[in-house]
Structure formats: structure tokens, C-alpha cells
Design a protein around this motif. Structure first.
Motif, short mmCIF file in Angstrom:
data_model
loop_
_atom_site.label_atom_id
_atom_site.label_comp_id
_atom_site.label_asym_id
_atom_site.label_seq_id
_atom_site.Cartn_x
_atom_site.Cartn_y
_atom_site.Cartn_z
N HIS A 119 0.83 -1.25 0.17
CA HIS A 119 -0.32 -0.33 0.10
C HIS A 119 0.39 1.73 -0.27
N GLY A 120 1.87 1.11 0.60
CA GLY A 120 3.19 2.36 0.66
C GLY A 120 3.44 2.82 -0.31
N ILE A 121 3.74 1.43 -0.71
CA ILE A 121 4.88 2.08 -1.94
C ILE A 121 4.54 1.04 -3.45
N SER A 122 4.27 -0.14 -3.67
CA SER A 122 3.52 -0.63 -4.62
C SER A 122 1.87 0.06 -5.00
N ALA A 123 0.90 0.55 -4.62
CA ALA A 123 -0.39 0.67 -5.15
C ALA A 123 -0.08 2.77 -4.89
N ARG A 124 0.89 3.01 -4.47
CA ARG A 124 0.81 4.35 -4.94
C ARG A 124 0.36 4.92 -6.54
N ASP A 125 0.94 4.36 -7.12
CA ASP A 125 0.47 5.30 -8.76
C ASP A 125 -0.61 3.88 -9.38
N LEU A 126 -1.92 3.11 -8.00
CA LEU A 126 -2.40 2.12 -8.38
C LEU A 126 -3.71 2.83 -9.80
N SER A 127 -4.23 3.65 -9.73
CA SER A 127 -4.83 4.68 -11.16
C SER A 127 -4.21 3.98 -12.49
N GLN A 128 -2.78 4.52 -12.07
CA GLN A 128 -2.01 4.09 -13.75
C GLN A 128 -2.47 2.48 -13.76
N TRP A 129 -2.11 1.41 -13.15
CA TRP A 129 -2.41 0.67 -13.54
C TRP A 129 -2.79 -0.79 -12.83
N GLU A 130 -4.01 0.05 -11.61
CA GLU A 130 -5.17 -1.32 -12.00
C GLU A 130 -6.05 -2.01 -12.83
N LYS A 131 -6.31 -1.24 -14.10
CA LYS A 131 -6.87 -2.54 -15.07
C LYS A 131 -6.13 -2.83 -15.21
N GLU A 132 -5.50 -2.68 -15.93
CA GLU A 132 -4.14 -3.83 -16.36
C GLU A 132 -4.51 -5.18 -16.26
N PRO A 133 -4.58 -6.32 -16.92
CA PRO A 133 -4.93 -7.25 -17.01
C PRO A 133 -3.28 -8.55 -15.98
N ARG A 134 -2.46 -7.47 -16.82
CA ARG A 134 -1.53 -7.89 -15.80
C ARG A 134 -0.84 -6.17 -14.82
N PRO A 135 -0.61 -6.26 -13.90
CA PRO A 135 -0.04 -4.92 -13.14
C PRO A 135 1.25 -5.42 -12.90
N PRO A 136 1.85 -4.71 -12.76
CA PRO A 136 3.64 -4.51 -12.44
C PRO A 136 4.62 -5.42 -11.46
N LEU A 137 5.23 -5.56 -11.83
CA LEU A 137 5.76 -6.29 -10.93
C LEU A 137 5.83 -6.12 -9.78
N ARG A 138 6.02 -5.45 -9.25
CA ARG A 138 5.62 -5.04 -7.58
C ARG A 138 4.83 -5.63 -6.76
N ALA A 139 3.53 -5.64 -7.81
CA ALA A 139 2.54 -5.71 -7.53
C ALA A 139 2.09 -7.51 -7.05
N ARG A 140 2.88 -7.75 -8.44
CA ARG A 140 2.95 -9.40 -8.54
C ARG A 140 3.35 -9.91 -7.49
N LEU A 141 4.69 -9.17 -7.04
CA LEU A 141 5.59 -9.67 -5.98
C LEU A 141 5.28 -9.91 -4.54
N ALA A 142 4.62 -8.41 -4.76
CA ALA A 142 3.16 -8.21 -3.50
C ALA A 142 2.34 -9.08 -3.21
N GLY A 143 1.76 -10.05 -4.31
CA GLY A 143 0.39 -11.47 -4.53
C GLY A 143 1.22 -12.15 -3.69
N ALA A 144 2.57 -12.17 -5.07
CA ALA A 144 3.07 -13.52 -4.75
C ALA A 144 3.48 -13.90 -3.44
#
Length: 167
Positions: A119-144
């Protein structure tokens, strides 16, 4: 005796802890509530983590999915923490001597840190990528990392029951 040990003894020696220990149905009832709550916590987190990995709900914006899921997660977490605390006080000294219990608590804390970092780093620019089917690597790493941590929490929780010494 240290202050921590005094606090542990206070709870473990309480009438509530004694009731949980001595009643034939109270401990298993609380444990059942705890297991169901943990299932809801892990299951709801898994839905969001799979979205972060780009493996599920890819047509839903991350914020919309999180808005629908997180109230369930937090409610279930409150129930799991409360029921877990009740189980803990019933035999606090033995739980603190159990490596799987200590590991479970540490893993839950690590999952919390992972969430804060997301929430502090990866989701700062959430509005720019949240609709993409494949989020950026940092978000995928957080999920994994989240999935791995919660699987480990569940595994440690299960092993607690197998390794606790009977009174």
C-alpha cells in the motif's frame, strides 16, 4: 518475573482461561470459529492476490475488487484474532514454547508488513495500472509473497495442534 511473564500469567490464570481449558466444548467451539475465520481471511486475501498476479478477476479494477473484499477480510481477521487470543490464554505458557505458534505469529506480522509495503509503495500509482490484466512486477511480487506467507500461516497453525504437549 518479567513484566511480559506477569501479563501472560494474568491471562492464563484468569477465570476465562480456566473455563476455556476445563470445559469440554468451549475450546473446540472457539477453535472452530477460529478456523472458519482464518479460512475467510486467507480466502479473501487469495482473491485479491490472484488479481495482483494477473491470474483471476483480470477485468475488474484492483481498487474495486479490494473495496468489495477487504471489509470481509478485516471482519474475519478481527474474529480470528479474538478467537485466537482466547485459545492462546487457555494455555499461554505452552503456546509460547511452541515453535510453530511463534512462527505463525511472526508470519502474520510479516504478512502485515508485506501489505503495508504494497500500500505504501506498490499501490501509490494504482490508478495508472489497476485496470491492466497484468499488474507491474512489484504488485505481482506483493501478491506472490502474500500467498506464500498465508500458506505458511495456515501450515504453522495446523502444526500447532500436532505439537502442543497435553496438560
Amino acid at each position: 518475573m518479567s513484566q511480559f511473564q506477569d501479563i501472560i500469567a494474568y491471562f492464563e490464570d484468569s477465570g476465562l482461561a480456566e473455563s476455556i481449558r476445563e470445559n469440554d466444548t468451549l475450546f473446540p467451539s472457539i477453535e472452530s470459529v477460529h478456523v472458519i475465520a482464518i479460512c475467510l481471511v486467507v480466502g479473501s486475501i487469495l482473491v485479491l492476490d490472484l488479481r495482483l498476479l494477473g491470474l483471476a478477476s483480470i477485468h475488474r479494477p484492483v481498487s474495486r475488487l479490494a473495496g468489495a473484499i477487504l471489509p470481509v477480510t478485516w471482519s474475519a481477521f478481527a474474529i480470528a484474532a479474538t478467537s485466537g487470543f482466547l485459545l492462546f490464554i487457555s494455555n499461554a505458557t505452552k503456546y509460547l514454547e511452541n515453535g510453530y505458534f511463534v512462527a505463525k505469529i511472526c508470519l502474520i506480522c510479516a504478512a502485515g508488513v508485506n501489505m503495508l509495503i504494497f500500500h505504501g509503495i506498490s499501490a501509490r500509482d494504482l490508478s495508472q495500472w489497476e485496470k491492466e490484466p497484468r499488474p507491474p512486477l512489484r504488485a505481482r511480487l506483493a501478491g506472490a509473497v502474500s500467498i506464500l506467507l498465508w500458506i505458511a500461516v495456515v501450515a504453522c497453525g495446523r502444526w500447532i495442534g500436532f505439537t502442543m504437549q497435553v496438560l
